[in-house]
Scaffold this motif. Structure first.
Motif, mmCIF file in Angstrom:
data_model
loop_
_atom_site.group_PDB
_atom_site.id
_atom_site.type_symbol
_atom_site.label_atom_id
_atom_site.label_comp_id
_atom_site.label_asym_id
_atom_site.label_seq_id
_atom_site.Cartn_x
_atom_site.Cartn_y
_atom_site.Cartn_z
ATOM 1 N N CYS A 140 43.770 33.967 41.824
ATOM 2 C CA CYS A 140 42.829 33.730 40.724
ATOM 3 C C CYS A 140 41.984 34.967 40.449
ATOM 4 O O CYS A 140 41.718 35.310 39.290
ATOM 5 C CB CYS A 140 41.927 32.546 41.053
ATOM 6 S SG CYS A 140 42.753 30.937 41.010
ATOM 7 N N GLN A 142 42.830 38.079 41.029
ATOM 8 C CA GLN A 142 43.698 39.079 40.393
ATOM 9 C C GLN A 142 43.912 38.755 38.919
ATOM 10 O O GLN A 142 43.848 39.641 38.059
ATOM 11 C CB GLN A 142 45.036 39.148 41.125
ATOM 12 C CG GLN A 142 45.977 40.216 40.576
ATOM 13 C CD GLN A 142 47.265 40.324 41.388
ATOM 14 O OE1 GLN A 142 47.364 39.797 42.499
ATOM 15 N NE2 GLN A 142 48.259 40.999 40.831
ATOM 16 N N ALA A 143 44.145 37.480 38.643
ATOM 17 C CA ALA A 143 44.342 37.059 37.251
ATOM 18 C C ALA A 143 43.074 37.266 36.434
ATOM 19 O O ALA A 143 43.127 37.685 35.270
ATOM 20 C CB ALA A 143 44.766 35.589 37.204
ATOM 21 N N ALA A 144 41.921 37.002 37.024
ATOM 22 C CA ALA A 144 40.652 37.178 36.317
ATOM 23 C C ALA A 144 40.387 38.644 36.005
ATOM 24 O O ALA A 144 39.950 38.984 34.901
ATOM 25 C CB ALA A 144 39.511 36.598 37.151
ATOM 26 N N ARG A 145 40.665 39.508 36.967
ATOM 27 C CA ARG A 145 40.453 40.941 36.736
ATOM 28 C C ARG A 145 41.302 41.446 35.573
ATOM 29 O O ARG A 145 40.892 42.330 34.815
ATOM 30 C CB ARG A 145 40.754 41.738 38.004
ATOM 31 C CG ARG A 145 39.672 41.632 39.076
ATOM 32 C CD ARG A 145 39.870 42.676 40.154
ATOM 33 N NE ARG A 145 41.114 42.479 40.885
ATOM 34 C CZ ARG A 145 41.239 41.733 41.988
ATOM 35 N NH1 ARG A 145 40.164 41.138 42.492
ATOM 36 N NH2 ARG A 145 42.403 41.602 42.593
ATOM 37 N N THR A 147 41.825 40.054 32.871
ATOM 38 C CA THR A 147 41.228 39.709 31.576
ATOM 39 C C THR A 147 40.101 40.667 31.192
ATOM 40 O O THR A 147 39.592 40.601 30.072
ATOM 41 C CB THR A 147 40.658 38.286 31.606
ATOM 42 O OG1 THR A 147 39.467 38.256 32.419
ATOM 43 C CG2 THR A 147 41.668 37.292 32.153
ATOM 44 N N VAL A 151 34.413 40.234 37.949
ATOM 45 C CA VAL A 151 34.815 39.232 38.932
ATOM 46 C C VAL A 151 34.112 39.481 40.261
ATOM 47 O O VAL A 151 34.090 40.615 40.752
ATOM 48 C CB VAL A 151 36.342 39.242 39.154
ATOM 49 C CG1 VAL A 151 36.746 38.154 40.145
ATOM 50 C CG2 VAL A 151 37.070 39.056 37.834
ATOM 51 N N VAL A 203 37.362 28.766 40.134
ATOM 52 C CA VAL A 203 36.901 29.890 39.325
ATOM 53 C C VAL A 203 35.615 29.440 38.632
ATOM 54 O O VAL A 203 35.644 28.578 37.753
ATOM 55 C CB VAL A 203 37.945 30.312 38.281
ATOM 56 C CG1 VAL A 203 37.419 31.448 37.416
ATOM 57 C CG2 VAL A 203 39.249 30.699 38.959
ATOM 58 N N LYS A 234 39.026 34.212 27.962
ATOM 59 C CA LYS A 234 39.309 34.836 29.251
ATOM 60 C C LYS A 234 39.779 33.791 30.264
ATOM 61 O O LYS A 234 40.642 34.083 31.096
ATOM 62 C CB LYS A 234 38.078 35.578 29.756
ATOM 63 C CG LYS A 234 37.746 36.798 28.915
ATOM 64 C CD LYS A 234 36.487 37.509 29.379
ATOM 65 C CE LYS A 234 36.212 38.723 28.496
ATOM 66 N NZ LYS A 234 34.951 39.402 28.872
ATOM 67 N N ALA A 235 39.225 32.600 30.194
ATOM 68 C CA ALA A 235 39.676 31.533 31.086
ATOM 69 C C ALA A 235 41.128 31.173 30.804
ATOM 70 O O ALA A 235 41.930 30.984 31.726
ATOM 71 C CB ALA A 235 38.781 30.308 30.927
ATOM 72 N N LEU A 238 43.350 33.944 32.088
ATOM 73 C CA LEU A 238 43.456 33.840 33.547
ATOM 74 C C LEU A 238 44.524 32.814 33.927
ATOM 75 O O LEU A 238 45.406 33.092 34.746
ATOM 76 C CB LEU A 238 42.100 33.445 34.126
ATOM 77 C CG LEU A 238 41.927 33.326 35.646
ATOM 78 C CD1 LEU A 238 40.450 33.417 36.007
ATOM 79 C CD2 LEU A 238 42.487 32.024 36.215
#
Length: 290
Positions: A140, A142-145, A147, A151, A203, A234-235, A238
């Motif tokens: 999560c 990594q996926a957030a970064r 966007t 984080v 998250v 962004k959510a 992610l």
């Protein structure tokens, strides 16, 4: 075990481009209906299941969210990795509105909710020392970064009962405990996911500074909604990135999430209530069979 990613969050999280074979599915549970139907589909070859935590149109309060039914529904659908997307207030200056925080600890201050699948006739005690799955949390993050959002990895979430926001004294108390964010839905969701042996990560989308910050107004709904809407894209991005990070099949979680019930059942086999066992056949069936 075939991978299936579940997402519990706001109603807009499931509006993802590229989701194939999308459909709303009703799921019955021994604890009543979930918050809503489950929205299912396939994204980049990985099965997905989305559940609006408060129901479409936000009809459930934090207290009346049917947490047991929601987690049961995710387990029954075959979800292996469950991601909670939650709006929270910040208790620290460095964690600003608009940032995302990947939760790894909780302080449960709720008091009006059913917090366990286990009940008289079938007693179980599961460890929640580490309530979030480190493997899933890392994915999560990594996926957030990806966007472009700020984080923060690791943090403590205070779960309050609500529906009112904190008093100033409460906000200051939680800060003195070293907590990082505050919300109303993190518990018992995380505890129930652990009892159901589902890998779980949260998250936390920071929308405000609660009411402790002297340079910011006390939190209100308009502020929360406005910031959450800004972060909605962004959510979704992610969530859309998760299939690429989690697609590999996996039989056992290295964090032990999938074997959380190995030594949890206390009630002797001859004393177990048949009705309760039937209710728990989905969430705890692995350790109740035979």
């Amino acid at each position: 075990m075939e991978k299936m990613i579940g997402v519990i969050g706001g109603s807009g999280v499931y509006e993802i481009a590229g989701l194939e074979n999308a459909a709303w599915i009703s799921v019955d549970t021994p604890w009543g209906a979930p918050s809503d139907q489950v929205f299912t589909g396939t994204l980049n070859g990985v099965k997905m299941a989305f559940l609006p935590r408060h129901g479409r149109g936000h009809v459930h309060t934090p207290t009346t969210v049917p947490y047991r039914a929601n987690i049961h529904a995710m387990k029954a659908m075959g979800v292996t990795d469950l991601v909670a997307v939650s709006a929270v207030g910040s208790l620290k200056e460095a964690y600003a509105p608009g940032d995302f925080l990947i939760v790894d600890q909780y302080i449960d201050r709720t008091f009006a909710r059913e917090k366990s699948f286990f009940e008289p006739g079938l007693v179980g005690h599961v460890s929640v020392a580490h309530p979030a799955c480190a493997r899933l949390s890392a994915a999560c993050a990594q996926a957030a970064r990806g966007t472009g959002v700020q984080v923060h990895e690791g943090g403590t979430y205070v779960a309050m009962e609500g529906p009112q926001f904190s008093t100033l004294a409460e906000s200051r108390l939680y800060r003195s405990w070293g907590a990082d964010v505050i919300g109303m839905t993190g518990m018992p969701e995380a505890k129930l996911a652990r009892e159901a042996e589902i890998c779980y990560a949260c998250v936390a989308m920071i929308t405000d500074y609660d009411c402790w910050h002297p340079e910011h107004d006390a939190v209100d709904v308009a502020q929360v909604v406005a910031t959450a809407m800004k972060n909605a894209d962004k959510a979704r991005a992610l969530v859309a990135a998760l299939p690429g990070l989690l697609a590999a099949p996996q039989s056992e979680c290295p964090c032990g999430c999938t074997r959380a019930l190995d030594s949890a059942i206390m009630t002797a086999p001859g004393k177990r209530d048949a009705g309760v066992m039937a209710k728990l056949s989905v969430v705890a069936g692995r350790v109740l069979k035979g």
